[in-house]
Design an enzyme around this catalytic site. Structure first.
Site, PDB file in Angstrom:
ATOM      1  N   GLY A   1      27.902 -38.897  31.823  1.00  0.00           N
ATOM      2  CA  GLY A   1      27.507 -39.702  32.973  1.00  0.00           C
ATOM      3  C   GLY A   1      26.731 -38.965  34.043  1.00  0.00           C
ATOM      4  O   GLY A   1      25.920 -39.559  34.748  1.00  0.00           O
TER       5      GLY A   1
ATOM      6  N   LYS B   1      35.416 -44.489  44.068  1.00  0.00           N
ATOM      7  CA  LYS B   1      36.140 -45.761  44.197  1.00  0.00           C
ATOM      8  C   LYS B   1      37.370 -45.574  45.072  1.00  0.00           C
ATOM      9  O   LYS B   1      37.882 -44.464  45.207  1.00  0.00           O
ATOM     10  CB  LYS B   1      36.550 -46.273  42.817  1.00  0.00           C
ATOM     11  CG  LYS B   1      35.395 -46.844  42.014  1.00  0.00           C
ATOM     12  CD  LYS B   1      35.925 -47.495  40.752  1.00  0.00           C
ATOM     13  CE  LYS B   1      34.824 -48.164  39.973  1.00  0.00           C
ATOM     14  NZ  LYS B   1      35.332 -48.759  38.722  1.00  0.00           N
TER      15      LYS B   1
ATOM     16  N   GLU C   1      29.844 -35.003  39.318  1.00  0.00           N
ATOM     17  CA  GLU C   1      30.380 -36.169  38.612  1.00  0.00           C
ATOM     18  C   GLU C   1      29.538 -37.403  38.928  1.00  0.00           C
ATOM     19  O   GLU C   1      28.910 -37.480  39.987  1.00  0.00           O
ATOM     20  CB  GLU C   1      31.826 -36.437  39.068  1.00  0.00           C
ATOM     21  CG  GLU C   1      32.883 -35.843  38.163  1.00  0.00           C
ATOM     22  CD  GLU C   1      33.109 -36.665  36.891  1.00  0.00           C
ATOM     23  OE1 GLU C   1      32.213 -37.444  36.486  1.00  0.00           O
ATOM     24  OE2 GLU C   1      34.180 -36.515  36.297  1.00  0.00           O
ATOM     25  N   ASP C   2      29.567 -38.351  38.016  1.00  0.00           N
ATOM     26  CA  ASP C   2      28.909 -39.635  38.269  1.00  0.00           C
ATOM     27  C   ASP C   2      29.776 -40.515  39.163  1.00  0.00           C
ATOM     28  O   ASP C   2      29.314 -41.089  40.130  1.00  0.00           O
ATOM     29  CB  ASP C   2      28.582 -40.357  36.955  1.00  0.00           C
ATOM     30  CG  ASP C   2      29.771 -40.408  35.991  1.00  0.00           C
ATOM     31  OD1 ASP C   2      30.834 -39.808  36.292  1.00  0.00           O
ATOM     32  OD2 ASP C   2      29.637 -41.035  34.930  1.00  0.00           O
TER      33      ASP C   2
ATOM     34  N   ASP D   1      27.734 -45.994  31.870  1.00  0.00           N
ATOM     35  CA  ASP D   1      27.520 -46.896  30.736  1.00  0.00           C
ATOM     36  C   ASP D   1      28.573 -47.982  30.628  1.00  0.00           C
ATOM     37  O   ASP D   1      29.666 -47.890  31.204  1.00  0.00           O
ATOM     38  CB  ASP D   1      27.515 -46.103  29.425  1.00  0.00           C
ATOM     39  CG  ASP D   1      28.933 -45.717  28.992  1.00  0.00           C
ATOM     40  OD1 ASP D   1      29.659 -45.126  29.818  1.00  0.00           O
ATOM     41  OD2 ASP D   1      29.315 -46.033  27.857  1.00  0.00           O
TER      42      ASP D   1
ATOM     43  N   ASP E   1      37.134 -42.389  39.861  1.00  0.00           N
ATOM     44  CA  ASP E   1      37.936 -43.613  39.957  1.00  0.00           C
ATOM     45  C   ASP E   1      39.342 -43.202  40.377  1.00  0.00           C
ATOM     46  O   ASP E   1      39.628 -43.080  41.564  1.00  0.00           O
ATOM     47  CB  ASP E   1      37.900 -44.333  38.604  1.00  0.00           C
ATOM     48  CG  ASP E   1      38.605 -45.673  38.637  1.00  0.00           C
ATOM     49  OD1 ASP E   1      39.103 -46.063  39.711  1.00  0.00           O
ATOM     50  OD2 ASP E   1      38.660 -46.348  37.596  1.00  0.00           O
TER      51      ASP E   1
HETATM   52  P1  5GP Z   1      39.043 -41.092  36.629  1.00  0.00           P
HETATM   53  O1  5GP Z   1      39.801 -39.982  35.940  1.00  0.00           O
HETATM   54  O2  5GP Z   1      38.492 -40.684  37.955  1.00  0.00           O
HETATM   55  O3  5GP Z   1      39.834 -42.360  36.698  1.00  0.00           O
HETATM   56  O4  5GP Z   1      37.885 -41.421  35.608  1.00  0.00           O
HETATM   57  C1  5GP Z   1      36.557 -41.311  35.914  1.00  0.00           C
HETATM   58  C2  5GP Z   1      35.756 -41.732  34.694  1.00  0.00           C
HETATM   59  O5  5GP Z   1      36.023 -43.106  34.375  1.00  0.00           O
HETATM   60  C3  5GP Z   1      34.275 -41.651  34.982  1.00  0.00           C
HETATM   61  O6  5GP Z   1      33.748 -40.387  34.661  1.00  0.00           O
HETATM   62  C4  5GP Z   1      33.719 -42.768  34.107  1.00  0.00           C
HETATM   63  O7  5GP Z   1      33.492 -42.284  32.810  1.00  0.00           O
HETATM   64  C5  5GP Z   1      34.829 -43.794  34.048  1.00  0.00           C
HETATM   65  N1  5GP Z   1      34.637 -44.871  35.040  1.00  0.00           N
HETATM   66  C6  5GP Z   1      35.425 -45.157  36.103  1.00  0.00           C
HETATM   67  N2  5GP Z   1      34.954 -46.213  36.786  1.00  0.00           N
HETATM   68  C7  5GP Z   1      33.826 -46.611  36.134  1.00  0.00           C
HETATM   69  C8  5GP Z   1      32.875 -47.668  36.374  1.00  0.00           C
HETATM   70  O8  5GP Z   1      32.930 -48.477  37.319  1.00  0.00           O
HETATM   71  N3  5GP Z   1      31.829 -47.745  35.496  1.00  0.00           N
HETATM   72  C9  5GP Z   1      31.694 -46.906  34.433  1.00  0.00           C
HETATM   73  N4  5GP Z   1      30.636 -47.074  33.647  1.00  0.00           N
HETATM   74  N5  5GP Z   1      32.584 -45.904  34.184  1.00  0.00           N
HETATM   75  C10 5GP Z   1      33.627 -45.752  35.026  1.00  0.00           C
END
Ligand code: 5GP
Length: 183
Positions: A48, A135, A103-104, A163, A107
């Protein structure tokens, strides 16, 4: 790919490519000051963060290096578990380096929390985080995020590296995926 090419798949556009570029230019200017003469290592988290690293690094005026990690998160469906497997590790020795994880989107922050702990054991001179999007749930995790592009609502977004089922990464803008696409 432009928003007009997939217009019916998006509920709305959150950020246009111009807004993304303008925000990245501001962050790059901050990094230029914070890391002057430090030759930072940008660690992009695949897949990402490819677009973010490419555009952020080119907006910077100081020297930097780049390396890449690929991780997969164990979990059920869309839930992140926080248990992370490293699929591709760095080629660079982090000892004494000033590292910025790029990071992209953050969440829950669980993936990044694991990565921070892992990279911290490699004796970097400093370790910080830059994310294009954040987020609301991310604030529940103890993560000090040095650079944030935009805070967004708790909706599933695509574009600019993000994606859905492998698609939309090449969309210039960032938009909310319409529920009809995944219903
Ligand atoms: P975390 O460990 O912070 O919950 O996970 C982050 C990962 O979840 C990101 O790198 C991404 O791959 C995925 N992710 C979380 N929210 C989104 C979203 O709104 N759209 C997309 N495409 N991927 C997301």
């Amino acid at each position: 790919m432009d928003t007009s090419d997939v217009a019916s798949d998006l509920s709305c556009v959150l950020f246009t490519k111009e807004q993304i570029a303008a925000r990245l230019a501001e962050i790059a200017a901050e990094i230029d000051v914070d890391y002057a003469d430090k030759n930072p290592l940008l660690v992009g988290v695949l897949n990402g963060a490819v677009m973010v690293v490419a555009d952020l690094s080119r907006a910077m005026k100081i020297h930097c290096e780049m390396d890449w990690m690929a991780v997969s998160s164990y979990g059920s469906g869309t839930q992140t578990s926080g248990v992370v497997r490293i699929l591709k590790d760095l080629n660079t020795d982090l000892h004494g380096r000033h590292v910025i994880i790029v990071e992209d989107i953050i969440d829950t922050g669980l993936t990044l929390s694991y990565l921070m702990q892992n990279l911290a054991t490699r004796d970097p001179a400093s370790l910080k985080i830059m994310t294009m999007l954040r987020k609301p749930a991310a604030v529940q995790v103890e993560l000090d995020i040095a650079y944030v592009g935009f805070d967004i609502p708790n909706q599933f977004v695509v574009g600019y590296g993000l994606d859905y089922a492998g698609h939309y990464r090449n969309l210039h803008d960032i938009g909310v995926l319409a529920p009809s696409v995944y219903a």
